[in-house]
Design a protein around this motif. Sequence first.
Motif, PDB file in Angstrom:
ATOM      1  N   SER A 187      31.928  45.352  46.981  1.00 57.55           N
ATOM      2  CA  SER A 187      31.396  46.228  48.026  1.00 57.55           C
ATOM      3  C   SER A 187      31.384  45.545  49.389  1.00 57.55           C
ATOM      4  O   SER A 187      31.370  46.216  50.431  1.00 57.55           O
ATOM      5  CB  SER A 187      29.982  46.694  47.666  1.00 57.55           C
ATOM      6  OG  SER A 187      29.072  45.603  47.679  1.00 57.55           O
ATOM      7  N   VAL A 188      31.389  44.212  49.393  1.00 57.92           N
ATOM      8  CA  VAL A 188      31.349  43.471  50.660  1.00 57.92           C
ATOM      9  C   VAL A 188      32.576  43.773  51.519  1.00 57.92           C
ATOM     10  O   VAL A 188      32.525  43.712  52.747  1.00 57.92           O
ATOM     11  CB  VAL A 188      31.239  41.947  50.395  1.00 57.92           C
ATOM     12  CG1 VAL A 188      31.358  41.150  51.687  1.00 57.92           C
ATOM     13  CG2 VAL A 188      29.906  41.634  49.719  1.00 57.92           C
ATOM     14  N   LYS A 189      33.681  44.140  50.877  1.00 61.61           N
ATOM     15  CA  LYS A 189      34.901  44.422  51.633  1.00 61.61           C
ATOM     16  C   LYS A 189      34.708  45.582  52.609  1.00 61.61           C
ATOM     17  O   LYS A 189      35.449  45.705  53.590  1.00 61.61           O
ATOM     18  CB  LYS A 189      36.058  44.724  50.674  1.00 61.61           C
ATOM     19  CG  LYS A 189      36.538  43.509  49.903  1.00 61.61           C
ATOM     20  CD  LYS A 189      37.799  43.792  49.118  1.00 61.61           C
ATOM     21  CE  LYS A 189      37.552  44.718  47.958  1.00 61.61           C
ATOM     22  NZ  LYS A 189      38.778  44.878  47.111  1.00 61.61           N
ATOM     23  N   ALA A 190      33.718  46.420  52.363  1.00 61.71           N
ATOM     24  CA  ALA A 190      33.453  47.565  53.240  1.00 61.71           C
ATOM     25  C   ALA A 190      32.478  47.217  54.367  1.00 61.71           C
ATOM     26  O   ALA A 190      32.134  48.089  55.173  1.00 61.71           O
ATOM     27  CB  ALA A 190      32.897  48.730  52.422  1.00 61.71           C
ATOM     28  N   LYS A 207      35.398  42.277  39.413  1.00 62.87           N
ATOM     29  CA  LYS A 207      36.162  42.072  40.637  1.00 62.87           C
ATOM     30  C   LYS A 207      35.331  41.321  41.668  1.00 62.87           C
ATOM     31  O   LYS A 207      34.107  41.321  41.632  1.00 62.87           O
ATOM     32  CB  LYS A 207      36.598  43.419  41.220  1.00 62.87           C
ATOM     33  CG  LYS A 207      37.501  44.253  40.296  1.00 62.87           C
ATOM     34  CD  LYS A 207      38.869  43.616  40.136  1.00 62.87           C
ATOM     35  CE  LYS A 207      39.805  44.511  39.336  1.00 62.87           C
ATOM     36  NZ  LYS A 207      41.151  43.908  39.170  1.00 62.87           N
ATOM     37  N   TYR A 208      36.045  40.697  42.607  1.00 63.74           N
ATOM     38  CA  TYR A 208      35.408  40.010  43.727  1.00 63.74           C
ATOM     39  C   TYR A 208      35.806  40.689  45.042  1.00 63.74           C
ATOM     40  O   TYR A 208      36.730  41.509  45.076  1.00 63.74           O
ATOM     41  CB  TYR A 208      35.842  38.541  43.778  1.00 63.74           C
ATOM     42  CG  TYR A 208      35.369  37.712  42.613  1.00 63.74           C
ATOM     43  CD1 TYR A 208      34.154  37.036  42.656  1.00 63.74           C
ATOM     44  CD2 TYR A 208      36.146  37.607  41.461  1.00 63.74           C
ATOM     45  CE1 TYR A 208      33.725  36.278  41.584  1.00 63.74           C
ATOM     46  CE2 TYR A 208      35.717  36.836  40.382  1.00 63.74           C
ATOM     47  CZ  TYR A 208      34.508  36.175  40.451  1.00 63.74           C
ATOM     48  OH  TYR A 208      34.083  35.425  39.386  1.00 63.74           O
ATOM     49  N   ALA A 209      35.147  40.288  46.107  1.00 64.77           N
ATOM     50  CA  ALA A 209      35.472  40.804  47.435  1.00 64.77           C
ATOM     51  C   ALA A 209      36.664  40.082  48.040  1.00 64.77           C
ATOM     52  O   ALA A 209      37.050  40.360  49.175  1.00 64.77           O
ATOM     53  CB  ALA A 209      34.260  40.662  48.356  1.00 64.77           C
ATOM     54  N   ILE A 228      26.343  48.126  49.955  1.00 62.79           N
ATOM     55  CA  ILE A 228      26.893  49.473  49.773  1.00 62.79           C
ATOM     56  C   ILE A 228      27.215  49.658  48.292  1.00 62.79           C
ATOM     57  O   ILE A 228      27.981  48.890  47.723  1.00 62.79           O
ATOM     58  CB  ILE A 228      28.171  49.654  50.606  1.00 62.79           C
ATOM     59  CG1 ILE A 228      27.849  49.505  52.099  1.00 62.79           C
ATOM     60  CG2 ILE A 228      28.815  50.996  50.330  1.00 62.79           C
ATOM     61  CD1 ILE A 228      29.068  49.508  52.979  1.00 62.79           C
ATOM     62  N   GLY A 229      26.623  50.673  47.679  1.00 62.60           N
ATOM     63  CA  GLY A 229      26.914  50.919  46.274  1.00 62.60           C
ATOM     64  C   GLY A 229      26.251  49.900  45.365  1.00 62.60           C
ATOM     65  O   GLY A 229      25.231  49.297  45.695  1.00 62.60           O
ATOM     66  N   ASP A 285      26.365  43.602  43.432  1.00 61.38           N
ATOM     67  CA  ASP A 285      26.768  44.904  42.891  1.00 61.38           C
ATOM     68  C   ASP A 285      26.335  45.126  41.446  1.00 61.38           C
ATOM     69  O   ASP A 285      25.772  46.168  41.101  1.00 61.38           O
ATOM     70  CB  ASP A 285      28.287  45.055  42.992  1.00 61.38           C
ATOM     71  CG  ASP A 285      28.767  45.083  44.440  1.00 61.38           C
ATOM     72  OD1 ASP A 285      27.920  45.115  45.358  1.00 61.38           O
ATOM     73  OD2 ASP A 285      29.993  45.066  44.646  1.00 61.38           O
ATOM     74  N   HIS A 286      26.671  44.209  40.561  1.00 63.12           N
ATOM     75  CA  HIS A 286      26.323  44.326  39.139  1.00 63.12           C
ATOM     76  C   HIS A 286      26.731  45.674  38.538  1.00 63.12           C
ATOM     77  O   HIS A 286      25.990  46.288  37.775  1.00 63.12           O
ATOM     78  CB  HIS A 286      24.826  44.112  38.928  1.00 63.12           C
ATOM     79  CG  HIS A 286      24.332  42.751  39.306  1.00 63.12           C
ATOM     80  ND1 HIS A 286      24.978  41.593  38.918  1.00 63.12           N
ATOM     81  CD2 HIS A 286      23.241  42.361  40.042  1.00 63.12           C
ATOM     82  CE1 HIS A 286      24.318  40.556  39.396  1.00 63.12           C
ATOM     83  NE2 HIS A 286      23.284  40.981  40.084  1.00 63.12           N
TER      84      HIS A 286
END
Length: 292
Positions: free
Chosen positions: A64-67, A212-214, A270-271, A202-203
Amino acid sequence: MAAALRKILTFGSMLLPYGVHELRRRHKQRIRLSEPILQALKANQDLAGCHEGQRCFILANGPSVKALDLTVLEGETVISVSNGYLHADFMCFAPKYHVVPQITYGTMTEDQVARWFAEMDESLGEAELFLNETEAGIVSERKLFVGRKVRYVALRTNFDDVSDTSMIDIAKPIPRIDSVPVLALMIAMHMGFKNIVLLGVDHDSWRSGFYKYAFDLKTQADTDFSVTSDGKILSPNYDTFQSLARLWRQYRRLGMIASANGVRIINGGIGGELDEFERVPLNLLLSQDKVQ
């Protein structure tokens, strides 16, 4: 009676498949802490309340960090974790602290750990590093992190045995963890941060079946045997859900400790599935600062 029953049930649960790794870890915990480690833990007393009343951001590595635009963290106190130095714009916000959980040897060889630590050291800027005491030997023997401030914690006790809401003291043995943000939270609370914002915690990989990772891993790529090369989780749902139950208990206990001590933990990501803390989107959180 209740305490005795809890111990019996805890022991019984260790006989199940998901508890095998825990049995191994508990066996290792019987080894007495060495004098150098005891002194290293004692040094953590200096950190108690050193950021009293301040705010920090714990930046985890969920996709989620990618956002998020991480450049907005410039000037903030950031605690990154594990491979977090691979985040885009990492040196823009230059974390003050970096936290690594206990390493499971067998999953990674000492040579792989040494290569990972060397990569980490080259990428962390001036961040102060937290490692578990089990890594003190390899750091000393391989002469790693020369010139960097390295602190140690001792992940030795059990979260399920924490029965009050006193602050957890990282100058003493502390509870074992199921995810590194839990350790980062204990450290942040020990240092006196009043507002702690979680990002990328996220978990939610159990929903998709993929971890997955960011970012793309470098040295640590393909070292996790619990997933395939493309991130597909190999553990059966039973083991996954048992692990999640332990993790959620850890977050809930920390939430109770935070509430009792006037600490506010905010999920600014986010999420994700972490629902133990109030959620305030990062952009709204920062816009509130401008209004104030």
